[in-house]
Design a protein around this motif. Sequence first.
Motif, PDB file in Angstrom:
ATOM      1  N   VAL A 193       0.850  -1.190   0.000  1.00 48.17           N
ATOM      2  CA  VAL A 193       0.000   0.000   0.000  1.00 48.17           C
ATOM      3  C   VAL A 193       0.885   1.239   0.000  1.00 48.17           C
ATOM      4  O   VAL A 193       1.976   1.222   0.594  1.00 48.17           O
ATOM      5  CB  VAL A 193      -0.941  -0.011   1.235  1.00 48.17           C
ATOM      6  CG1 VAL A 193      -0.148   0.041   2.529  1.00 48.17           C
ATOM      7  CG2 VAL A 193      -1.965   1.104   1.179  1.00 48.17           C
ATOM      8  N   PRO A 194       0.481   2.306  -0.678  1.00 45.19           N
ATOM      9  CA  PRO A 194       1.288   3.537  -0.612  1.00 45.19           C
ATOM     10  C   PRO A 194       1.227   4.150   0.784  1.00 45.19           C
ATOM     11  O   PRO A 194       0.197   4.101   1.447  1.00 45.19           O
ATOM     12  CB  PRO A 194       0.648   4.447  -1.651  1.00 45.19           C
ATOM     13  CG  PRO A 194      -0.756   3.945  -1.793  1.00 45.19           C
ATOM     14  CD  PRO A 194      -0.690   2.480  -1.564  1.00 45.19           C
ATOM     15  N   SER A 195       2.318   4.745   1.193  1.00 44.19           N
ATOM     16  CA  SER A 195       2.358   5.429   2.491  1.00 44.19           C
ATOM     17  C   SER A 195       1.624   6.758   2.413  1.00 44.19           C
ATOM     18  O   SER A 195       1.034   7.201   3.409  1.00 44.19           O
ATOM     19  CB  SER A 195       3.809   5.664   2.920  1.00 44.19           C
ATOM     20  OG  SER A 195       3.869   6.456   4.082  1.00 44.19           O
ATOM     21  N   PHE A 196       1.651   7.400   1.258  1.00 41.83           N
ATOM     22  CA  PHE A 196       1.011   8.707   1.100  1.00 41.83           C
ATOM     23  C   PHE A 196      -0.467   8.484   0.819  1.00 41.83           C
ATOM     24  O   PHE A 196      -0.913   8.426  -0.331  1.00 41.83           O
ATOM     25  CB  PHE A 196       1.675   9.495  -0.023  1.00 41.83           C
ATOM     26  CG  PHE A 196       1.250  10.942  -0.078  1.00 41.83           C
ATOM     27  CD1 PHE A 196       1.488  11.803   0.976  1.00 41.83           C
ATOM     28  CD2 PHE A 196       0.603  11.435  -1.202  1.00 41.83           C
ATOM     29  CE1 PHE A 196       1.082  13.127   0.934  1.00 41.83           C
ATOM     30  CE2 PHE A 196       0.200  12.766  -1.267  1.00 41.83           C
ATOM     31  CZ  PHE A 196       0.447  13.608  -0.189  1.00 41.83           C
ATOM     32  N   THR A 197      -1.238   8.334   1.895  1.00 42.51           N
ATOM     33  CA  THR A 197      -2.664   8.075   1.798  1.00 42.51           C
ATOM     34  C   THR A 197      -3.332   8.468   3.103  1.00 42.51           C
ATOM     35  O   THR A 197      -2.654   8.734   4.114  1.00 42.51           O
ATOM     36  CB  THR A 197      -2.950   6.593   1.480  1.00 42.51           C
ATOM     37  OG1 THR A 197      -4.358   6.410   1.284  1.00 42.51           O
ATOM     38  CG2 THR A 197      -2.510   5.679   2.625  1.00 42.51           C
ATOM     39  N   PHE A 198      -4.646   8.485   3.109  1.00 42.86           N
ATOM     40  CA  PHE A 198      -5.406   8.747   4.327  1.00 42.86           C
ATOM     41  C   PHE A 198      -5.295   7.545   5.255  1.00 42.86           C
ATOM     42  O   PHE A 198      -5.221   6.398   4.815  1.00 42.86           O
ATOM     43  CB  PHE A 198      -6.862   9.022   3.966  1.00 42.86           C
ATOM     44  CG  PHE A 198      -7.726   9.452   5.106  1.00 42.86           C
ATOM     45  CD1 PHE A 198      -7.370  10.531   5.895  1.00 42.86           C
ATOM     46  CD2 PHE A 198      -8.902   8.789   5.396  1.00 42.86           C
ATOM     47  CE1 PHE A 198      -8.179  10.948   6.950  1.00 42.86           C
ATOM     48  CE2 PHE A 198      -9.720   9.180   6.443  1.00 42.86           C
ATOM     49  CZ  PHE A 198      -9.355  10.269   7.224  1.00 42.86           C
ATOM     50  N   ARG A 199      -5.298   7.811   6.541  1.00 35.79           N
ATOM     51  CA  ARG A 199      -5.076   6.752   7.521  1.00 35.79           C
ATOM     52  C   ARG A 199      -6.070   5.598   7.391  1.00 35.79           C
ATOM     53  O   ARG A 199      -5.737   4.433   7.654  1.00 35.79           O
ATOM     54  CB  ARG A 199      -5.150   7.349   8.933  1.00 35.79           C
ATOM     55  CG  ARG A 199      -5.099   6.309  10.020  1.00 35.79           C
ATOM     56  CD  ARG A 199      -5.150   6.895  11.404  1.00 35.79           C
ATOM     57  NE  ARG A 199      -5.511   5.877  12.376  1.00 35.79           N
ATOM     58  CZ  ARG A 199      -5.453   6.037  13.685  1.00 35.79           C
ATOM     59  NH1 ARG A 199      -5.048   7.198  14.188  1.00 35.79           N
ATOM     60  NH2 ARG A 199      -5.807   5.057  14.491  1.00 35.79           N
ATOM     61  N   ALA A 200      -7.308   5.877   6.984  1.00 34.88           N
ATOM     62  CA  ALA A 200      -8.324   4.826   6.913  1.00 34.88           C
ATOM     63  C   ALA A 200      -7.907   3.683   5.997  1.00 34.88           C
ATOM     64  O   ALA A 200      -8.304   2.526   6.220  1.00 34.88           O
ATOM     65  CB  ALA A 200      -9.654   5.408   6.448  1.00 34.88           C
ATOM     66  N   THR A 201      -7.119   3.953   4.962  1.00 32.53           N
ATOM     67  CA  THR A 201      -6.644   2.889   4.074  1.00 32.53           C
ATOM     68  C   THR A 201      -5.895   1.833   4.870  1.00 32.53           C
ATOM     69  O   THR A 201      -6.094   0.626   4.687  1.00 32.53           O
ATOM     70  CB  THR A 201      -5.727   3.469   2.981  1.00 32.53           C
ATOM     71  OG1 THR A 201      -6.346   4.600   2.378  1.00 32.53           O
ATOM     72  CG2 THR A 201      -5.419   2.423   1.924  1.00 32.53           C
ATOM     73  N   ILE A 202      -5.033   2.270   5.767  1.00 33.32           N
ATOM     74  CA  ILE A 202      -4.237   1.356   6.582  1.00 33.32           C
ATOM     75  C   ILE A 202      -5.103   0.701   7.649  1.00 33.32           C
ATOM     76  O   ILE A 202      -4.983  -0.508   7.918  1.00 33.32           O
ATOM     77  CB  ILE A 202      -3.057   2.106   7.235  1.00 33.32           C
ATOM     78  CG1 ILE A 202      -2.325   2.970   6.203  1.00 33.32           C
ATOM     79  CG2 ILE A 202      -2.116   1.129   7.918  1.00 33.32           C
ATOM     80  CD1 ILE A 202      -1.818   2.225   4.998  1.00 33.32           C
ATOM     81  N   ASP A 203      -5.987   1.473   8.261  1.00 35.05           N
ATOM     82  CA  ASP A 203      -6.836   0.947   9.332  1.00 35.05           C
ATOM     83  C   ASP A 203      -7.660  -0.244   8.851  1.00 35.05           C
ATOM     84  O   ASP A 203      -7.812  -1.247   9.563  1.00 35.05           O
ATOM     85  CB  ASP A 203      -7.769   2.036   9.856  1.00 35.05           C
ATOM     86  CG  ASP A 203      -7.031   3.134  10.612  1.00 35.05           C
ATOM     87  OD1 ASP A 203      -5.884   2.897  11.035  1.00 35.05           O
ATOM     88  OD2 ASP A 203      -7.612   4.214  10.776  1.00 35.05           O
ATOM     89  N   VAL A 204      -8.224  -0.145   7.657  1.00 37.25           N
ATOM     90  CA  VAL A 204      -9.052  -1.231   7.134  1.00 37.25           C
ATOM     91  C   VAL A 204      -8.227  -2.493   6.941  1.00 37.25           C
ATOM     92  O   VAL A 204      -8.648  -3.601   7.311  1.00 37.25           O
ATOM     93  CB  VAL A 204      -9.724  -0.804   5.813  1.00 37.25           C
ATOM     94  CG1 VAL A 204     -10.368  -2.001   5.123  1.00 37.25           C
ATOM     95  CG2 VAL A 204     -10.766   0.269   6.071  1.00 37.25           C
ATOM     96  N   LEU A 205      -7.042  -2.356   6.369  1.00 41.05           N
ATOM     97  CA  LEU A 205      -6.178  -3.518   6.158  1.00 41.05           C
ATOM     98  C   LEU A 205      -5.809  -4.183   7.479  1.00 41.05           C
ATOM     99  O   LEU A 205      -5.803  -5.425   7.591  1.00 41.05           O
ATOM    100  CB  LEU A 205      -4.921  -3.098   5.399  1.00 41.05           C
ATOM    101  CG  LEU A 205      -5.128  -2.744   3.924  1.00 41.05           C
ATOM    102  CD1 LEU A 205      -3.911  -2.039   3.357  1.00 41.05           C
ATOM    103  CD2 LEU A 205      -5.444  -4.012   3.114  1.00 41.05           C
ATOM    104  N   LEU A 206      -5.529  -3.390   8.485  1.00 37.86           N
ATOM    105  CA  LEU A 206      -5.198  -3.953   9.793  1.00 37.86           C
ATOM    106  C   LEU A 206      -6.385  -4.705  10.381  1.00 37.86           C
ATOM    107  O   LEU A 206      -6.229  -5.790  10.961  1.00 37.86           O
ATOM    108  CB  LEU A 206      -4.745  -2.838  10.742  1.00 37.86           C
ATOM    109  CG  LEU A 206      -3.403  -2.179  10.421  1.00 37.86           C
ATOM    110  CD1 LEU A 206      -3.154  -1.003  11.370  1.00 37.86           C
ATOM    111  CD2 LEU A 206      -2.258  -3.184  10.515  1.00 37.86           C
ATOM    112  N   ARG A 207      -7.582  -4.140  10.257  1.00 40.43           N
ATOM    113  CA  ARG A 207      -8.764  -4.810  10.794  1.00 40.43           C
ATOM    114  C   ARG A 207      -9.027  -6.141  10.099  1.00 40.43           C
ATOM    115  O   ARG A 207      -9.561  -7.079  10.705  1.00 40.43           O
ATOM    116  CB  ARG A 207      -9.997  -3.910  10.671  1.00 40.43           C
ATOM    117  CG  ARG A 207     -10.030  -2.788  11.685  1.00 40.43           C
ATOM    118  CD  ARG A 207     -11.443  -2.238  11.861  1.00 40.43           C
ATOM    119  NE  ARG A 207     -11.956  -1.614  10.666  1.00 40.43           N
ATOM    120  CZ  ARG A 207     -11.782  -0.332  10.356  1.00 40.43           C
ATOM    121  NH1 ARG A 207     -11.081   0.457  11.163  1.00 40.43           N
ATOM    122  NH2 ARG A 207     -12.298   0.177   9.246  1.00 40.43           N
ATOM    123  N   LEU A 208      -8.661  -6.242   8.833  1.00 35.61           N
ATOM    124  CA  LEU A 208      -8.852  -7.485   8.091  1.00 35.61           C
ATOM    125  C   LEU A 208      -7.701  -8.460   8.284  1.00 35.61           C
ATOM    126  O   LEU A 208      -7.704  -9.551   7.691  1.00 35.61           O
ATOM    127  CB  LEU A 208      -9.047  -7.188   6.607  1.00 35.61           C
ATOM    128  CG  LEU A 208     -10.364  -6.487   6.248  1.00 35.61           C
ATOM    129  CD1 LEU A 208     -10.385  -6.077   4.787  1.00 35.61           C
ATOM    130  CD2 LEU A 208     -11.555  -7.387   6.560  1.00 35.61           C
TER     131      LEU A 208
END
Length: 579
Positions: free
Chosen positions: A294-309
Amino acid sequence: MTTERREFVLIGDSGNVVHRLAGLLCASGADVTFVGTAAPRQPHPYRISWVACDPLTEEINLPPGRVVVLIGGGDPPRRPWQSVLDIAVPTARLLKALDGRDVVLPEWSGAECESDVDLAGWCSRLAAIAEQPCDPSTVAALCRELAGSAPADLAMRRARAAQHALLSAPGSRLADLTLIPLQELGRELLAEDAPPRRESADAVEPLFHPPIPVVIPPRPVLPDVVAQRQQRALWSGQLKAGNEWSMRCQEELRERLQLDDAYELLLTTSGTAALELAIVAAAGPAAPGAVALVPSFTFRATIDVLLRLGYGIRYVDVDAFTWTLDAAALATALEDERVRLVVCVDTFGNPCAYEDLGPLCAARGIALVADSAAGFGSSYQGRPVGQQAAAHSFSMSFAKVLTAAGAGGAMTFRRDQLGVDLSTWTGSQLMSEMHAIAALDQLAVLDELVAVRNEVAAGYASAVQDVAGVSTQRVVGGNVHSYVHWVARVPDRDALAARLAELGVLTKPYFPAQHRHHPVAKGAERLPVSEQLDTQALAFPTSSELSVAEVRKLRHALQIALGDLVAAGWPEHEAARDA
């Protein structure tokens, strides 16, 4: 001059006209009270009182003094009927409070104009409605009737003509109505030469007051229609997904995205819910040890969803020009055998390089999911964003081009690639009728909304094009950027933000690089472009609500701020310029 004439009540917006007039009146020893929705600028070294009041929706109680009605001094809004809403309707709401009062109205230039509407009859109908608080949905149709199909400037003149007619109608209960040319207000109100206004030597005249924010959510285009549909849905009790308006919104959005029968589309409660469903549809929840790129330059929600999954996170750098996922960096990262998913991001609405990313993922048998949160209105090589990856997610939050009453989203996916039963995931994740009704209102004018944002972006770009050290996000030929945000890389963004704030323009450092700032999924990789953006990216006010005049003033403010900083020896970063 009588004591009463030394007390003044100014009603209108809280901009520079109020500021200048209040300063002149205060300098003469008068007591000044401002009545309006936003606090006024205080005319240094004086203080004026403020009565917070929205004339449209609140009861109006005016303090004693001579009343100066300054409603109508702004710039024409994008939608002509809103001039009538902003000028004539508040004036009609004031009539009861002005009973027996001494009132002054600026003699606006060009206020007289012809119209097919019987102005006296129209004003009579408005005055009757305005006896009670008027939210926009109750008077929008009447406002459109007066504005007609006139361009914005003519609609504003009609609104000012209605304002004059309301205040000067036969049988008016005003004690006295005086028309004074705007430029003569100070001298005429004081019946003497206006004293000079005392300002501190370093006083700054902002171009916007109150300051213009980074995000200005789109307003309903037809608020009366939205309200009627929502009330109908509430009364029927049919509010869940799958009823009339959510199904209609789904079909119209499918048509807008040019989806054929191979694709499914679901409306969701948020962009975050849409991203979760898109990942589940394309790749499923993570198996133990699975990693997502995933790109680092993104809104935090992108990462949050992946972590939850359950996915582990490995960050990939973005392209130095488009700020979307870099294909060369992705090719290297895909050598990691743990990778089971790639998530790309259409950054701020700029489409990814799908023709490069797709084959790289396909060669490894890995799903490519697009976080297209800002993608409504964007297109990739002539086709709307929404069918280039295995699945796409979109947001309809308050900050986006297409909104659904502040919250909502959508996701698309190929039916033949679905490997799970999505019904076990959708639960309470699908959009209600209330939000779908609001989304339909915006969807009808999506092209217009995107065009305005591109106009805003072009204005900003012209202001920075010759400034060394400043670079902007580039759009590949054949693509359309929706410009949810206009963002520039600047060598000293704190200095630029501070100078713009003095001019009444707010900004925001955006996005933060997630490999540096996410509280859980921080990474140790060196990502040069993302790290430069992390320290240099600055977002500017961008909205489809901005008027033509506001776009010009924003461009002018940026030119002033950059010119001042360059003259003061503003640092020039070679990295920013080379990019």
